[in-house]
Design a protein around this motif. Structure first.
Motif, PDB file in Angstrom:
ATOM      1  N   ALA A 276      11.134  11.557  -1.078  1.00 17.12           N
ATOM      2  CA  ALA A 276      11.053  11.302  -2.166  1.00 17.12           C
ATOM      3  C   ALA A 276      11.602  12.502  -3.055  1.00 17.12           C
ATOM      4  N   GLU A 277      12.033  12.263  -4.741  1.00 17.08           N
ATOM      5  CA  GLU A 277      12.812  12.524  -5.092  1.00 17.08           C
ATOM      6  C   GLU A 277      13.271  13.324  -5.288  1.00 17.08           C
ATOM      7  N   ARG A 278      14.480  13.149  -4.296  1.00 16.37           N
ATOM      8  CA  ARG A 278      15.568  14.023  -3.685  1.00 16.37           C
ATOM      9  C   ARG A 278      16.570  12.876  -3.201  1.00 16.37           C
ATOM     10  N   VAL A 279      15.984  12.861  -2.547  1.00 10.67           N
ATOM     11  CA  VAL A 279      16.992  11.645  -1.350  1.00 10.67           C
ATOM     12  C   VAL A 279      18.006  10.844  -2.388  1.00 10.67           C
ATOM     13  N   LYS A 280      19.646  10.614  -1.485  1.00 11.77           N
ATOM     14  CA  LYS A 280      20.604   9.912  -2.150  1.00 11.77           C
ATOM     15  C   LYS A 280      20.190   8.405  -1.459  1.00 11.77           C
ATOM     16  N   LEU A 281      20.311   7.519  -2.184  1.00 17.25           N
ATOM     17  CA  LEU A 281      19.891   6.224  -1.920  1.00 17.25           C
ATOM     18  C   LEU A 281      19.905   6.143  -0.421  1.00 17.25           C
TER      19      LEU A 281
ATOM     20  N   GLY B 284       0.922  -1.315   0.148  1.00 16.93           N
ATOM     21  CA  GLY B 284      -0.177   0.465   0.066  1.00 16.93           C
ATOM     22  C   GLY B 284       0.526   0.831  -0.553  1.00 16.93           C
ATOM     23  N   PHE B 285       2.355   1.441   1.216  1.00 14.71           N
ATOM     24  CA  PHE B 285       2.561   2.422   0.446  1.00 14.71           C
ATOM     25  C   PHE B 285       3.364   2.858  -0.236  1.00 14.71           C
ATOM     26  N   ALA B 286       3.503   1.928  -0.762  1.00 19.45           N
ATOM     27  CA  ALA B 286       4.898   1.694  -1.953  1.00 19.45           C
ATOM     28  C   ALA B 286       4.471   2.259  -3.439  1.00 19.45           C
ATOM     29  N   SER B 287       2.576   1.297  -3.620  1.00 17.20           N
ATOM     30  CA  SER B 287       2.188   2.224  -4.932  1.00 17.20           C
ATOM     31  C   SER B 287       1.302   3.201  -4.506  1.00 17.20           C
ATOM     32  N   LEU B 288       1.197   3.632  -2.926  1.00 13.02           N
ATOM     33  CA  LEU B 288       0.758   5.283  -2.883  1.00 13.02           C
ATOM     34  C   LEU B 288       1.611   6.481  -2.867  1.00 13.02           C
ATOM     35  N   GLU B 289       2.806   5.349  -3.091  1.00 10.70           N
ATOM     36  CA  GLU B 289       3.653   6.795  -2.971  1.00 10.70           C
ATOM     37  C   GLU B 289       4.817   6.518  -4.293  1.00 10.70           C
ATOM     38  N   ALA B 290       4.413   5.305  -4.842  1.00 12.93           N
ATOM     39  CA  ALA B 290       4.923   5.402  -6.376  1.00 12.93           C
ATOM     40  C   ALA B 290       4.116   6.664  -6.958  1.00 12.93           C
ATOM     41  N   GLY B 291       2.835   6.119  -6.774  1.00 18.28           N
ATOM     42  CA  GLY B 291       1.395   7.164  -7.325  1.00 18.28           C
ATOM     43  C   GLY B 291       1.513   8.605  -7.186  1.00 18.28           C
ATOM     44  N   PHE B 292       2.777   8.868  -6.573  1.00 22.23           N
ATOM     45  CA  PHE B 292       2.515  10.619  -6.117  1.00 22.23           C
ATOM     46  C   PHE B 292       3.649  11.535  -6.206  1.00 22.23           C
ATOM     47  N   VAL B 293       4.447  10.564  -6.880  1.00 21.70           N
ATOM     48  CA  VAL B 293       5.685  11.490  -7.033  1.00 21.70           C
ATOM     49  C   VAL B 293       6.137  10.884  -9.210  1.00 21.70           C
ATOM     50  N   GLN B 294       6.822  11.908  -9.223  1.00 21.54           N
ATOM     51  CA  GLN B 294       6.797  12.064 -10.857  1.00 21.54           C
ATOM     52  C   GLN B 294       7.724  10.632 -12.133  1.00 21.54           C
ATOM     53  N   ARG B 295       7.174  10.117 -12.913  1.00 13.37           N
ATOM     54  CA  ARG B 295       7.869   9.707 -13.197  1.00 13.37           C
ATOM     55  C   ARG B 295       8.726   9.005 -13.063  1.00 13.37           C
TER      56      ARG B 295
ATOM     57  N   HIS C  11       2.209  10.962 -10.686  1.00 13.89           N
ATOM     58  CA  HIS C  11       2.346  10.577 -11.694  1.00 13.89           C
ATOM     59  C   HIS C  11       0.906   9.749 -12.359  1.00 13.89           C
ATOM     60  N   SER C  12       0.534   8.973 -10.906  1.00 13.26           N
ATOM     61  CA  SER C  12      -0.378   8.085 -11.490  1.00 13.26           C
ATOM     62  C   SER C  12      -1.835   8.256 -10.447  1.00 13.26           C
ATOM     63  N   MET C  13      -2.537   8.716 -10.844  1.00 19.58           N
ATOM     64  CA  MET C  13      -3.869   7.866  -9.671  1.00 19.58           C
ATOM     65  C   MET C  13      -4.119   6.693  -9.608  1.00 19.58           C
ATOM     66  N   PRO C  14      -4.492   6.024 -10.397  1.00 22.17           N
ATOM     67  CA  PRO C  14      -4.685   4.382 -10.004  1.00 22.17           C
ATOM     68  C   PRO C  14      -3.498   3.774  -8.903  1.00 22.17           C
ATOM     69  N   LEU C  15      -2.198   4.195  -9.022  1.00 24.07           N
ATOM     70  CA  LEU C  15      -1.570   3.558  -7.932  1.00 24.07           C
ATOM     71  C   LEU C  15      -1.297   4.661  -6.662  1.00 24.07           C
ATOM     72  N   ALA C  16      -1.595   5.771  -6.890  1.00 26.53           N
ATOM     73  CA  ALA C  16      -2.059   6.741  -5.329  1.00 26.53           C
ATOM     74  C   ALA C  16      -3.585   5.987  -4.750  1.00 26.53           C
ATOM     75  N   ALA C  17      -4.156   4.942  -5.434  1.00 33.13           N
ATOM     76  CA  ALA C  17      -5.425   5.219  -4.646  1.00 33.13           C
ATOM     77  C   ALA C  17      -5.674   3.517  -4.639  1.00 33.13           C
ATOM     78  N   ILE C  18      -5.090   2.618  -5.059  1.00 33.34           N
ATOM     79  CA  ILE C  18      -5.043   1.457  -4.935  1.00 33.34           C
ATOM     80  C   ILE C  18      -4.090   1.038  -3.865  1.00 33.34           C
ATOM     81  N   GLY C  19      -2.980   1.945  -3.334  1.00 35.87           N
ATOM     82  CA  GLY C  19      -2.391   2.320  -2.229  1.00 35.87           C
ATOM     83  C   GLY C  19      -2.792   2.552  -0.770  1.00 35.87           C
ATOM     84  N   VAL C  20      -4.263   3.353  -1.101  1.00 30.52           N
ATOM     85  CA  VAL C  20      -4.785   4.194   0.090  1.00 30.52           C
ATOM     86  C   VAL C  20      -6.091   2.253   0.489  1.00 30.52           C
ATOM     87  N   PHE C  21      -6.757   1.859  -0.889  1.00 29.59           N
ATOM     88  CA  PHE C  21      -6.936   0.893  -0.667  1.00 29.59           C
ATOM     89  C   PHE C  21      -6.419  -0.581   0.308  1.00 29.59           C
ATOM     90  N   LEU C  22      -5.230  -0.790  -0.658  1.00 28.74           N
ATOM     91  CA  LEU C  22      -3.953  -1.857   0.260  1.00 28.74           C
ATOM     92  C   LEU C  22      -4.185  -1.690   1.971  1.00 28.74           C
TER      93      LEU C  22
END
Lengths: 432, 432, 432
Positions: free
Chosen positions: A133-138, A25-36, A214-225
């Motif tokens: 997300a989107e600027r931290v070093k791994l 859920g977190f992975a999908s939500l965060e992936a959906g809310f960041v840029q491609r 970049h993807s609202m479906p991913l974000a929504a999947i994340g929240v439902f999960l």
């Protein structure tokens, strides 16, 4: 005896599965809310966090958080690998001694306890990963996550769930509005302050740029999960399959989530004059975080009120952090987990079976103590990492995206089909 | 008695749900790892495989795999439709005879047994579908899948779980490192050899082209769902809700998966000098496949070691198959399921309660026997199909994609929005 | 006693989680089947429907549907908020009175009953949301959904499950082929008639334009999640964890789904000469809807027959509605839920333990009564909304998409990466 033990234990294990899927859920939500261009990076971080979290909890976290009665009222637990021998209910002549276990107060095995708690621990670090997300070093982030999950989360967790000083004081946090969510949310806040905003987010002329996911479906999947998994997070925190207890928690959890969504719908419309899906999704999460501290204490109406207030808080808090404080948190983790975590903890002193001024003060002390400790640890860790390895990718990498910079791959590769149109990402070799 | 029976039975059914969702895990993972033009084809195959798998297991597979005591030590089971009458616990005067069932050794109903096992059977064919992706013809593949699930999987499964010769020999495979994963992995290997590589994969000058998957989020969703489902796959294989047994299996399964992910992270970095998400995801799966044969026998440390070794094997094996053997397996199924399936089976002879040289030899005999039988059956089936119907789409279809060639549709249709930009797939009619 | 009660209650709660995830299934399926420009709108509607559904069921639906014995044989239930006091099993001196509860016929708590039933209620409105996609105005639809879930669904539900007149008549609908699916499907039909087709769907020259969905992976994820959740939908409807009952329901549900998929594969090929993924996915759903009324009554062969017939009906019905009646239902909800809902209800009179001409007539009366009532209520509600607020977005908004028109956002934002190519949606600010 055997049957009750077995069904109690089974529920803890099923709840463990449900909490596990929150990581997706977190992975999908965060992936959906960041840029491609930063999606692989998010997925990589979240895959590593769950893996690292489980291992460190085995090697150090579990004993640090649940050190046993000798540490009652204390500030820090014991160091050591999970005691494997204590995991199982003992057998005598091949017969499992359920009666002895029950006499000792156990309703499930030590293995089940470990794995259920281990799933919680990793959650805390995942909350941070969205905010940075989107600027931290791994690599510095993974070092932070390892230390935070291994040490900071178990220390504050021990204060209440491990029988430490907050527990003695009468602090109440059923499933972790403070111990998991505020802890994660305040760690995220420290990280966001030290990291700085994404490039282009706050312009010199004072304007704030919205950077859409970049993807609202991913974000929504994340929240439902996440909602799905929350039934295990809260329901499993009953620590047995007790029919009244778990059923009540299911109802309060559901109603608070629903009320959070509906309130955020109205509040979003009032503030932005549009039907904002992100707000509704975060409102649902806010309702879930809000009910978590007192899910076993509330009536239906109280659960709805707590969720509603969380849903009203969410858009206000997100705007406050984003516009007023100019702190850049791409997924709103500080508002959802930090602010609603505090709200839920305080709500135990305002609504439900434990309400009262004394309780409210205790709740305030507890949530601020944990929040400040998490903030301080996180601030210190990130400061050291910043001074040594650096915590932020360079400008060129941020522009190109972390997927190429850190991982040398793209999240998506769109290829020419049937001669109509070609959209090819560099780096990927397209076969034609 | 009634309560224990009911809770044991309930866990088998909940585990059945979890194994079912692994089919979505496979579908997502495989869809994510293929090119955009072949996504519908993967989804179609996987939707059909689960459907065909359940039906054939009802009509033939179940009795072939679990023929009863008369077939003890044998090489092949019985033919016949699942015996519906034997599915339920008998009732006398409307009272279900739990005591009689328990006396007969049952901890759950025959219906539950059938549906749990049926979910496993379909898994095996799904493993193949990833390896043959992007160039196999649909109908011959479905014919193969039908025959493989109906006949080959139940025969090798009977050797151990059905009381056959491997079982008598002392072979140990708790939840199917060999019986499910190596069986599927070796079938995949035969298919890959006969099919040949995707066009453009291996060039005349000896270079190997990487063909990146089209969606890493789908791949990650797939792996998390597989991990989630694995709690049912391994946990349900305890064949009861026994508190010690299932709890232990949850812990070993979790730790092995986590260790596989972390080891593949390091190994991937050493080999490729990048943080490779595909490797971490496959490392997690490798850890899961590796622990499956002995999930009930290992300590935490042993589970971590088994997972770590699987995570180290994964990148080496994938490179070996891809670069050295020049066998084109788009999702790495031969490495994840075949090689780690062998590793997990052998690990039972090296680590844990059953370790020993004698056991190790037995494990080796068992895994090679099943692997070879699966390979041979699969090779024979695909050879016949190749000689008669052909198993590979023609060159033009491979270039255009199987979605258009076999299904006359696109996985995605991107349409112009608001005049900014137009990306339309041919074939889809865009309404404006 | 305590253990049986606890395990029964636990299964209802686990089933509740499974039915919850069906809402993500519907959201994914519907999002996948619509065009890219209307995806946010679908996700928004489905997030709101589950939230609204749970709240209204708490405030009004539950008592309206389950009013107690005083309303036996009646046409409408009681008004009032869920009676919180009746939710829990009473305690005397801190001891939960399982024996008293069991004597009163309870196998689980009132809380569990409420939340399980609440998840069902919201399903019904979700079925409609797919059929009206891509042109319905958001706010009128949400008003409709609120009233439909709060009033219409509980009234028809009470007729059978609440002990009303259909129940007295001997009507049989195990888990809701009629009470949930046909009710939703006929409400959808009314809505589709009043709304009219999407612009460009039916051209003046009589041709019918296919408007392909934007993401088949989302659609497939949706169907697999629905199948997964259906184990809770049907399995939980046993209303206990009874080993024979739940196991049988798992087997019939699985076999019917599988048979639906396979039959739709063949039928789709016969009709369209292609391997149509949408048909297979809808065939699976048709099989699931079909088995729902009699999942506890059928043998394996009967379940397969019921699923097969549903799978044959699906493509015929979809073509009939789409081409013959020229009714535009983007996801096929009227066929999947309405037509297969009727089929499943009638099947109880044709196959299985209750088959017989008398039963068949009763089934026909029941399904038509519920269908007509739902249709009429829905028609009336939408007519009023049409006359007052309007139910359809204007032409410009339909062309631009509801995501921009209603929500001012895009579902996806594709941004330039690494200088290769730029695809930016208007409205989203791209940071570079």
């Amino acid at each position: 005896m055997e049957a009750m033990f077995t069904v109690n234990n089974l529920w803890i294990l099923v709840a463990t599965c449900l909490v596990f899927i929150m990581h997706l859920g977190f992975a999908s939500l965060e992936a959906g809310f960041v840029q491609r261009k930063n999606v692989v990076n998010i997925l990589f971080k979240n895959s590593m966090i769950i893996s690292i979290g489980l291992l460190t909890y085995f090697f150090i976290g579990y004993n640090l958080m649940y050190p046993g009665d000798d540490y009652a009222g204390g500030f820090i637990g014991a160091f050591g690998v999970m005691d494997w021998a204590a995991g199982a209910i003992p057998e005598v002549d091949g017969v499992v001694q359920y009666a002895a276990a029950a006499e000792g107060g156990a309703t499930y095995t030590g293995y089940a306890d470990f794995i259920f708690q281990a799933m919680f621990a990793a959650t805390c670090a995942t909350i941070v990963s969205g905010a940075v997300a989107e600027r931290v070093k791994l690599v510095p982030f993974l070092i932070f996550a390892t230390l935070f999950v291994a040490i900071s989360y178990p220390i504050t967790g021990m204060w209440h769930w491990g029988g430490g000083w907050l527990s003695e004081m009468g602090f109440y946090d059923f499933a972790g509005s403070t111990l998991v969510h505020a802890a994660g949310g305040f760690a995220a806040l420290a990280a966001v302050i030290l990291l700085g905003a994404r490039r282009g987010k706050y312009r010199a002329d004072g304007t704030v740029t919205a950077i859409p996911g970049h993807s609202m479906p991913l974000a929504a999947i994340g929240v439902f999960l996440l909602w799905f998994g929350w039934y295990g997070f809260n329901g499993g925190s009953v620590l047995s399959a007790d029919a009244n207890g778990v059923s009540l928690v299911f109802v309060t959890t559901s109603l608070a989530a629903a009320a959070g969504g509906v309130a955020a719908f109205f509040m979003g419309y009032i503030l932005f004059k549009s039907y904002d899906l992100s707000m509704v999704l975060n409102g649902i999460l806010g309702g879930l975080v809000g009910i978590t501290a007192g899910a076993d204490l509330m009536s239906g109406g109280e659960a709805i009120l707590i969720g509603m207030i969380a849903g009203i808080i969410i858009p206000l808090s997100i705007v406050f952090f984003d516009k007023t404080l100019r702190l850049d948190d791409p997924v709103g983790a500080t508002s959802v987990h930090g602010v609603c975590g505090i709200w839920g903890t305080l709500a135990v002193g305002i609504f439900g079976a434990s309400a009262g001024m004394g309780q409210l003060v205790t709740q305030l002390i507890g949530t601020l103590s944990v929040g400040l400790f998490s903030f301080a640890t996180s601030f210190a860790l990130f400061s050291i990492l910043k001074a040594t390895m650096g915590i932020r990718v360079d400008e060129e990498e941020e522009i190109r995206g972390l997927d190429l910079g850190e991982h040398d791959m793209h999240a998506y590769s769109l290829t020419k089909e049937d001669g109509v149109f070609q959209l090819t990402d560099s780096g990927s070799t397209v076969v034609r």
